[in-house]
Design an enzyme around this catalytic site. Structure first.
Site, mmCIF file in Angstrom:
data_model
loop_
_atom_site.group_PDB
_atom_site.id
_atom_site.type_symbol
_atom_site.label_atom_id
_atom_site.label_comp_id
_atom_site.label_asym_id
_atom_site.label_seq_id
_atom_site.Cartn_x
_atom_site.Cartn_y
_atom_site.Cartn_z
ATOM 1 N N GLY A 9 -59.988 -23.189 9.624
ATOM 2 C CA GLY A 9 -59.820 -23.843 10.931
ATOM 3 C C GLY A 9 -60.992 -23.570 11.855
ATOM 4 O O GLY A 9 -60.809 -23.176 13.006
ATOM 5 N N ALA A 10 -62.213 -23.807 11.343
ATOM 6 C CA ALA A 10 -63.406 -23.482 12.145
ATOM 7 C C ALA A 10 -64.073 -24.721 12.738
ATOM 8 O O ALA A 10 -65.174 -24.647 13.259
ATOM 9 C CB ALA A 10 -64.396 -22.692 11.299
ATOM 10 N N ARG A 12 -63.114 -26.238 15.336
ATOM 11 C CA ARG A 12 -63.002 -26.187 16.805
ATOM 12 C C ARG A 12 -62.305 -24.886 17.188
ATOM 13 O O ARG A 12 -61.892 -24.107 16.314
ATOM 14 C CB ARG A 12 -62.249 -27.409 17.353
ATOM 15 C CG ARG A 12 -60.911 -27.660 16.694
ATOM 16 C CD ARG A 12 -60.426 -29.104 16.872
ATOM 17 N NE ARG A 12 -59.288 -29.373 16.010
ATOM 18 C CZ ARG A 12 -58.018 -29.300 16.378
ATOM 19 N NH1 ARG A 12 -57.717 -29.002 17.622
ATOM 20 N NH2 ARG A 12 -57.061 -29.562 15.522
ATOM 21 N N VAL A 61 -54.832 -25.345 4.353
ATOM 22 C CA VAL A 61 -54.545 -23.964 3.909
ATOM 23 C C VAL A 61 -53.129 -23.793 3.365
ATOM 24 O O VAL A 61 -52.836 -22.787 2.728
ATOM 25 C CB VAL A 61 -54.821 -22.919 5.024
ATOM 26 C CG1 VAL A 61 -56.295 -22.856 5.373
ATOM 27 C CG2 VAL A 61 -53.952 -23.152 6.254
ATOM 28 N N ASN A 87 -57.728 -18.027 10.284
ATOM 29 C CA ASN A 87 -57.603 -18.474 11.681
ATOM 30 C C ASN A 87 -56.779 -19.748 11.835
ATOM 31 O O ASN A 87 -56.140 -19.950 12.867
ATOM 32 C CB ASN A 87 -59.021 -18.692 12.245
ATOM 33 C CG ASN A 87 -59.020 -19.470 13.535
ATOM 34 O OD1 ASN A 87 -58.726 -18.932 14.597
ATOM 35 N ND2 ASN A 87 -59.303 -20.764 13.463
ATOM 36 N N SER A 140 -50.975 -13.376 17.493
ATOM 37 C CA SER A 140 -50.899 -13.835 18.884
ATOM 38 C C SER A 140 -50.122 -12.776 19.666
ATOM 39 O O SER A 140 -49.311 -12.045 19.081
ATOM 40 C CB SER A 140 -50.126 -15.158 18.950
ATOM 41 O OG SER A 140 -49.652 -15.402 20.253
ATOM 42 N N TYR A 153 -42.978 -20.133 16.553
ATOM 43 C CA TYR A 153 -44.385 -19.700 16.586
ATOM 44 C C TYR A 153 -44.461 -18.171 16.665
ATOM 45 O O TYR A 153 -45.221 -17.548 15.918
ATOM 46 C CB TYR A 153 -45.075 -20.335 17.799
ATOM 47 C CG TYR A 153 -46.537 -19.979 17.939
ATOM 48 C CD1 TYR A 153 -47.490 -20.559 17.100
ATOM 49 C CD2 TYR A 153 -46.973 -19.079 18.907
ATOM 50 C CE1 TYR A 153 -48.842 -20.234 17.225
ATOM 51 C CE2 TYR A 153 -48.310 -18.752 19.041
ATOM 52 C CZ TYR A 153 -49.243 -19.333 18.194
ATOM 53 O OH TYR A 153 -50.581 -19.005 18.324
ATOM 54 N N LYS A 157 -46.168 -15.514 13.929
ATOM 55 C CA LYS A 157 -47.254 -14.599 14.281
ATOM 56 C C LYS A 157 -46.850 -13.135 14.095
ATOM 57 O O LYS A 157 -47.693 -12.268 13.856
ATOM 58 C CB LYS A 157 -47.735 -14.875 15.708
ATOM 59 C CG LYS A 157 -48.418 -16.239 15.851
ATOM 60 C CD LYS A 157 -49.642 -16.337 14.952
ATOM 61 C CE LYS A 157 -50.352 -17.669 15.027
ATOM 62 N NZ LYS A 157 -51.537 -17.718 14.146
ATOM 63 N N ILE A 186 -56.095 -18.579 25.401
ATOM 64 C CA ILE A 186 -57.505 -18.893 25.170
ATOM 65 C C ILE A 186 -57.731 -20.391 25.412
ATOM 66 O O ILE A 186 -56.872 -21.220 25.102
ATOM 67 C CB ILE A 186 -57.916 -18.529 23.706
ATOM 68 C CG1 ILE A 186 -57.448 -17.108 23.340
ATOM 69 C CG2 ILE A 186 -59.433 -18.669 23.519
ATOM 70 C CD1 ILE A 186 -57.925 -15.990 24.239
HETATM 71 P P1 NAP Z 1 -56.983 -25.220 17.783
HETATM 72 O O1 NAP Z 1 -58.020 -25.334 18.829
HETATM 73 O O2 NAP Z 1 -55.770 -26.085 17.834
HETATM 74 O O3 NAP Z 1 -57.708 -25.435 16.358
HETATM 75 C C1 NAP Z 1 -56.941 -25.321 15.199
HETATM 76 C C2 NAP Z 1 -57.874 -25.239 13.994
HETATM 77 O O4 NAP Z 1 -57.042 -25.041 12.828
HETATM 78 C C3 NAP Z 1 -58.660 -26.509 13.763
HETATM 79 O O5 NAP Z 1 -59.929 -26.180 13.241
HETATM 80 C C4 NAP Z 1 -57.830 -27.246 12.702
HETATM 81 O O6 NAP Z 1 -58.605 -28.083 11.857
HETATM 82 C C5 NAP Z 1 -57.329 -26.067 11.898
HETATM 83 N N1 NAP Z 1 -56.120 -26.361 11.125
HETATM 84 C C6 NAP Z 1 -54.890 -26.754 11.571
HETATM 85 N N2 NAP Z 1 -54.050 -26.932 10.539
HETATM 86 C C7 NAP Z 1 -54.764 -26.642 9.412
HETATM 87 C C8 NAP Z 1 -54.462 -26.634 8.035
HETATM 88 N N3 NAP Z 1 -53.249 -26.959 7.583
HETATM 89 N N4 NAP Z 1 -55.438 -26.286 7.150
HETATM 90 C C9 NAP Z 1 -56.688 -25.957 7.587
HETATM 91 N N5 NAP Z 1 -57.028 -25.940 8.887
HETATM 92 C C10 NAP Z 1 -56.084 -26.286 9.782
HETATM 93 O O7 NAP Z 1 -56.429 -23.729 17.662
HETATM 94 P P2 NAP Z 1 -56.971 -22.370 18.323
HETATM 95 O O8 NAP Z 1 -56.427 -22.287 19.687
HETATM 96 O O9 NAP Z 1 -58.426 -22.238 18.084
HETATM 97 O O10 NAP Z 1 -56.165 -21.311 17.447
HETATM 98 C C11 NAP Z 1 -56.749 -20.643 16.333
HETATM 99 C C12 NAP Z 1 -55.794 -19.544 15.896
HETATM 100 O O11 NAP Z 1 -55.580 -18.634 16.970
HETATM 101 C C13 NAP Z 1 -54.402 -20.058 15.510
HETATM 102 O O12 NAP Z 1 -53.928 -19.306 14.413
HETATM 103 C C14 NAP Z 1 -53.577 -19.776 16.754
HETATM 104 O O13 NAP Z 1 -52.216 -19.642 16.462
HETATM 105 C C15 NAP Z 1 -54.195 -18.486 17.243
HETATM 106 N N6 NAP Z 1 -53.993 -18.240 18.684
HETATM 107 C C16 NAP Z 1 -54.462 -19.106 19.617
HETATM 108 C C17 NAP Z 1 -54.245 -18.826 20.969
HETATM 109 C C18 NAP Z 1 -54.741 -19.719 22.078
HETATM 110 O O14 NAP Z 1 -54.390 -19.468 23.254
HETATM 111 N N7 NAP Z 1 -55.514 -20.749 21.803
HETATM 112 C C19 NAP Z 1 -53.556 -17.665 21.339
HETATM 113 C C20 NAP Z 1 -53.085 -16.825 20.357
HETATM 114 C C21 NAP Z 1 -53.322 -17.106 19.021
HETATM 115 P P3 NAP Z 1 -58.884 -29.665 12.215
HETATM 116 O O15 NAP Z 1 -59.765 -29.670 13.447
HETATM 117 O O16 NAP Z 1 -59.594 -30.189 11.012
HETATM 118 O O17 NAP Z 1 -57.551 -30.272 12.469
#
Ligand code: NAP
Length: 244
Positions: A9-10, A12, A61, A87, A140, A153, A157, A186
């Site tokens: 998931g890199a 974005r 994944v 990620n 998280s 969710y 986590k 974030i």
């Molecule tokens: P995001 O901006 O929504 O990006 C999600 C990423 O995961 C994208 O690159 C997406 O790929 C990829 N993805 C989604 N489903 C997938 C799958 N089945 N197989 C492969 N890749 C997949 O998310 P984020 O905010 O960066 O979050 C990243 C991680 O941090 C997650 O595990 C999230 O739960 C955790 N987290 C985030 C926050 C926050 O506040 N943002 C807080 C706590 C934890 P595509 O672009 O190709 O769809």
């Protein structure tokens, strides 16, 4: 010697932040994406402009054989895999638990939990054979403290935390470290449903007075992937500006 790292998931968000931070360290980075190939390609170009090497790989994944192919691809391109960042994650709409359905639970667990299992299982034969490695899992703060209307969710986590702690013990004899990052709020697409007022309200609850950036998270992930954190394993690093 440059380390080679797979980041799921890199394309974005936090995964992109990790790719750029590792690019600055001169790492070889496999940028995994699910749907957004063009965004993954753009991240790869940025990593290369920072001094790293990058390849992209599309894989869901939740599909174990796709994860195995990704690991084979990384070894073919760079000769080794030193670090894996689990990620990729999804977050469903916030809802009371009695308004969520099984289809949604299955979807969230398929990516957040089984995606983490799949990539870890796929990379382990290689890491065990070279007797080194670092695995960083994305949990998280909700996995630690629980979030109202986020039971599915939060429990996915929390599962990541249990997996991290167990695997850290199991893999330490093979010199493989396993840690987790537990971010707070974030600035990524995952929170794009929040309005300006919601964000302001949350900022006011955060002692450091701001929400986190992908650079904040990327720097921690790069540290956990690198030998700089060589004596850290089984840790859950909460990075939330003092919020939870
Ligand atoms: P995001 O901006 O929504 O990006 C999600 C990423 O995961 C994208 O690159 C997406 O790929 C990829 N993805 C989604 N489903 C997938 C799958 N089945 N197989 C492969 N890749 C997949 O998310 P984020 O905010 O960066 O979050 C990243 C991680 O941090 C997650 O595990 C999230 O739960 C955790 N987290 C985030 C926050 C926050 O506040 N943002 C807080 C706590 C934890 P595509 O672009 O190709 O769809």
């Amino acid at each position: 010697m440059a380390i080679t790292c797979i980041i799921t998931g890199a394309s974005r968000g936090i995964g992109k932040g990790a790719a750029l931070a590792l690019g600055e360290l001169g790492a070889n980075v496999i940028i995994n994406y699910n749907k957004n190939k063009a965004m993954a390609e753009a991240v790869a170009r940025e990593v290369i402009s920072l001094g790293g090497k990058a390849e992209i790989f599309g894989a869901d994944v939740s599909d174990f054989s796709a994860c195995q192919k990704m690991v084979e691809f990384a070894i073919e391109k760079f000769g080794s895999v030193d670090a894996l960042v689990n990620n990729a994650g999804i977050s469903p709409m916030q809802n009371p638990f009695d308004m969520t359905d099984k289809e949604e639970w299955d979807k969230v667990f398929a990516v957040n939990v089984f995606g983490t299992f799949n990539c870890t299982k796929a990379v382990l034969p290689h890491m065990i054979s070279i007797k080194r490695g670092s695995i960083v899992n994305l949990s998280s703060v909700w996995g630690i403290v629980g979030g109202s209307c986020e039971a599915v969710y939060s429990s996915s986590k929390a599962a990541v935390i249990g997996f991290t702690k167990a695997m850290a013990k199991e893999l330490a004899p093979s010199r493989i470290r396993v840690n987790a990052l537990a971010p707070g709020m974030i600035d990524t697409d995952m929170n794009s449903h929040l309005g300006k007022d919601d964000i302001e309200e949350i900022k006011n609850e955060i002692p450091l007075g701001r929400i986190g950036t992908i650079t904040d998270m990327g720097n921690i992930i790069a540290f956990l992937c690198s030998d700089e954190s060589g004596y850290i394993t089984g840790e859950i690093i909460k990075a939330d500006g003092g919020w939870c």
